[in-house]
Design an enzyme around this catalytic site. Structure first.
Site, PDB file in Angstrom:
ATOM      1  N   GLY A 149       0.905  -1.316  -0.111  1.00  0.00           N
ATOM      2  CA  GLY A 149      -0.047   0.006   0.033  1.00  0.00           C
ATOM      3  C   GLY A 149       0.977   1.238  -0.217  1.00  0.00           C
ATOM      4  O   GLY A 149       1.829   1.313  -0.784  1.00  0.00           O
ATOM      5  N   GLU A 150       0.591   2.236   0.893  1.00  0.00           N
ATOM      6  CA  GLU A 150       1.393   3.430   1.204  1.00  0.00           C
ATOM      7  C   GLU A 150       1.937   3.211   2.394  1.00  0.00           C
ATOM      8  O   GLU A 150       1.301   3.545   3.299  1.00  0.00           O
ATOM      9  CB  GLU A 150       0.377   4.515   0.990  1.00  0.00           C
ATOM     10  CG  GLU A 150       1.270   5.972   1.040  1.00  0.00           C
ATOM     11  CD  GLU A 150       2.548   6.004   0.564  1.00  0.00           C
ATOM     12  OE1 GLU A 150       3.778   5.922   1.079  1.00  0.00           O
ATOM     13  OE2 GLU A 150       2.670   5.954  -0.830  1.00  0.00           O
ATOM     14  N   SER A 151       3.267   3.342   2.566  1.00  0.00           N
ATOM     15  CA  SER A 151       4.025   3.195   3.882  1.00  0.00           C
ATOM     16  C   SER A 151       3.881   4.209   4.430  1.00  0.00           C
ATOM     17  O   SER A 151       3.725   4.054   5.968  1.00  0.00           O
ATOM     18  CB  SER A 151       5.665   2.841   3.618  1.00  0.00           C
ATOM     19  OG  SER A 151       6.169   4.043   3.126  1.00  0.00           O
TER      20      SER A 151
ATOM     21  N   CYS B 185       5.957  -5.200  -0.167  1.00  0.00           N
ATOM     22  CA  CYS B 185       6.186  -3.935  -0.512  1.00  0.00           C
ATOM     23  C   CYS B 185       6.298  -2.851   0.779  1.00  0.00           C
ATOM     24  O   CYS B 185       7.169  -2.877   1.402  1.00  0.00           O
ATOM     25  CB  CYS B 185       5.171  -3.596  -1.397  1.00  0.00           C
ATOM     26  SG  CYS B 185       5.504  -2.103  -2.375  1.00  0.00           S
TER      27      CYS B 185
ATOM     28  N   ARG C 298      12.944   3.537  -0.600  1.00  0.00           N
ATOM     29  CA  ARG C 298      11.552   3.705  -0.954  1.00  0.00           C
ATOM     30  C   ARG C 298      11.359   3.848  -2.524  1.00  0.00           C
ATOM     31  O   ARG C 298      12.336   4.534  -3.067  1.00  0.00           O
ATOM     32  CB  ARG C 298      10.711   4.443  -0.288  1.00  0.00           C
ATOM     33  CG  ARG C 298      10.487   4.360   1.108  1.00  0.00           C
ATOM     34  CD  ARG C 298      10.277   5.275   2.125  1.00  0.00           C
ATOM     35  NE  ARG C 298       8.961   6.051   1.660  1.00  0.00           N
ATOM     36  CZ  ARG C 298       8.609   7.375   0.942  1.00  0.00           C
ATOM     37  NH1 ARG C 298       9.918   7.927   0.817  1.00  0.00           N
ATOM     38  NH2 ARG C 298       7.700   7.668   0.890  1.00  0.00           N
TER      39      ARG C 298
ATOM     40  N   ILE D  16       5.223  -2.768  -7.738  1.00  0.00           N
ATOM     41  CA  ILE D  16       4.419  -1.475  -7.811  1.00  0.00           C
ATOM     42  C   ILE D  16       4.936  -0.507  -6.896  1.00  0.00           C
ATOM     43  O   ILE D  16       4.657  -0.402  -5.543  1.00  0.00           O
ATOM     44  CB  ILE D  16       2.842  -1.555  -7.346  1.00  0.00           C
ATOM     45  CG1 ILE D  16       2.486  -2.807  -8.276  1.00  0.00           C
ATOM     46  CG2 ILE D  16       2.009  -0.483  -7.335  1.00  0.00           C
ATOM     47  CD1 ILE D  16       0.988  -3.375  -7.862  1.00  0.00           C
ATOM     48  N   ARG D  17       5.578   0.556  -7.359  1.00  0.00           N
ATOM     49  CA  ARG D  17       6.512   1.571  -6.705  1.00  0.00           C
ATOM     50  C   ARG D  17       7.129   1.096  -5.679  1.00  0.00           C
ATOM     51  O   ARG D  17       7.301   1.307  -4.448  1.00  0.00           O
ATOM     52  CB  ARG D  17       5.529   2.525  -6.033  1.00  0.00           C
ATOM     53  CG  ARG D  17       4.845   3.466  -6.948  1.00  0.00           C
ATOM     54  CD  ARG D  17       3.640   4.241  -6.246  1.00  0.00           C
ATOM     55  NE  ARG D  17       4.400   5.266  -5.323  1.00  0.00           N
ATOM     56  CZ  ARG D  17       3.905   5.898  -4.323  1.00  0.00           C
ATOM     57  NH1 ARG D  17       2.712   5.909  -4.036  1.00  0.00           N
ATOM     58  NH2 ARG D  17       4.631   6.808  -3.770  1.00  0.00           N
TER      59      ARG D  17
ATOM     60  N   HIS E 187       4.669  -8.123  -4.945  1.00  0.00           N
ATOM     61  CA  HIS E 187       3.376  -8.373  -4.586  1.00  0.00           C
ATOM     62  C   HIS E 187       2.907  -9.942  -5.342  1.00  0.00           C
ATOM     63  O   HIS E 187       2.343  -9.917  -6.376  1.00  0.00           O
ATOM     64  CB  HIS E 187       2.284  -7.660  -5.036  1.00  0.00           C
ATOM     65  CG  HIS E 187       2.222  -5.963  -4.492  1.00  0.00           C
ATOM     66  ND1 HIS E 187       1.684  -5.981  -3.221  1.00  0.00           N
ATOM     67  CD2 HIS E 187       2.875  -4.991  -4.655  1.00  0.00           C
ATOM     68  CE1 HIS E 187       1.873  -4.663  -2.964  1.00  0.00           C
ATOM     69  NE2 HIS E 187       2.925  -4.127  -3.855  1.00  0.00           N
TER      70      HIS E 187
ATOM     71  N   GLU F  30       0.587 -11.590  -3.985  1.00  0.00           N
ATOM     72  CA  GLU F  30      -0.741 -11.846  -3.834  1.00  0.00           C
ATOM     73  C   GLU F  30      -1.668 -11.282  -5.062  1.00  0.00           C
ATOM     74  O   GLU F  30      -2.811 -11.388  -5.236  1.00  0.00           O
ATOM     75  CB  GLU F  30      -1.270 -11.137  -2.567  1.00  0.00           C
ATOM     76  CG  GLU F  30      -1.267  -9.735  -2.466  1.00  0.00           C
ATOM     77  CD  GLU F  30       0.085  -9.103  -2.473  1.00  0.00           C
ATOM     78  OE1 GLU F  30      -0.063  -7.805  -2.456  1.00  0.00           O
ATOM     79  OE2 GLU F  30       1.176  -9.765  -2.377  1.00  0.00           O
TER      80      GLU F  30
END
Length: 200
Positions: free
Chosen positions: A46-48, A78, A107, A138-139, A175, A177
């Site tokens: 997600g977004e850390s 991630c 990051r 993804i990023r 990821h 998943e």
């Protein structure tokens, strides 16, 4: 056996789907009491920075960190890897982590969202090799350094370390998943079962 998924943001449902497809009993974790009785926990991507802020808001930081230090098995992807790291090369202003895995993480190592990509990665740990794991980056972060208690378990062709293990913790930059390749989830669940049996 009950395993949790830290359900503050990010790819929660994808991990729940993977774990339940493999026969695990799952629980969403949002507040400290949700940690009671868990035998393992997934920290999704997600977004850390958002993950950090929400974990502090819901007072889950210290109880979660203490359980991990005491040996609770963890599977992180991630942003989850970023959140576990002791050090970040390029933290956002004020960003905090659980600081439980002895790694330095960069990051967004491959650039912005438009530089996201899918590939295959070989993953090896506990004497087993999982060739060609389907992986979405993804990023994504990378591990730029790690301590003596940490093992690199996955790397890209350019040598970038994208998976590590420290004790009962498996942490990946990517990821699995998102791709439906659940082999690493299964291997982690096997680790959780072994840990639970040793605790009896």
């Amino acid at each position: 056996m009950i395993v949790g998924v830290l359900a503050l943001q990010g790819g929660v449902e994808e991990h729940l789907t993977a774990l339940e497809a493999l026969g695990a009993t799952t629980r969403k974790v949002r507040v400290p009491k949700d940690l009671d009785g868990l035998e393992g926990i997934v920290i999704p991507g997600g977004e850390s920075t958002v993950l950090d802020k929400l974990a502090r808001t819901f007072d889950v930081v210290e109880p979660l960190a203490n359980l991990i230090r005491d040996g609770l098995p963890v599977f992180a992807t991630c942003a989850g890897l970023i959140y576990l790291a002791k050090h970040l090369d390029n933290p956002a202003r004020g960003q905090q982590t659980l600081a439980v895995v002895d790694v330095v993480v960069r990051r967004n190592a491959f650039g912005a969202q438009r530089e996201s990509f899918d590939t295959t990665v070989d993953v090896s740990f506990d004497g087993a090799t999982f060739p060609g794991v389907q992986a979405s980056f993804i990023r994504a972060p990378i591990v730029t350094a790690f301590g003596p208690t940490v093992e690199a378990i996955a790397a890209l062709n350019g040598g970038e370390v994208v998976g590590v293990r420290q004790g009962n913790i498996i942490a990946l930059s990517f990821h699995p998943e998102e791709t439906g390749d659940y082999r690493i989830h299964q291997a982690w669940l096997d680790l959780v079962r072994k840990h639970a049996e040793l605790a009896i």
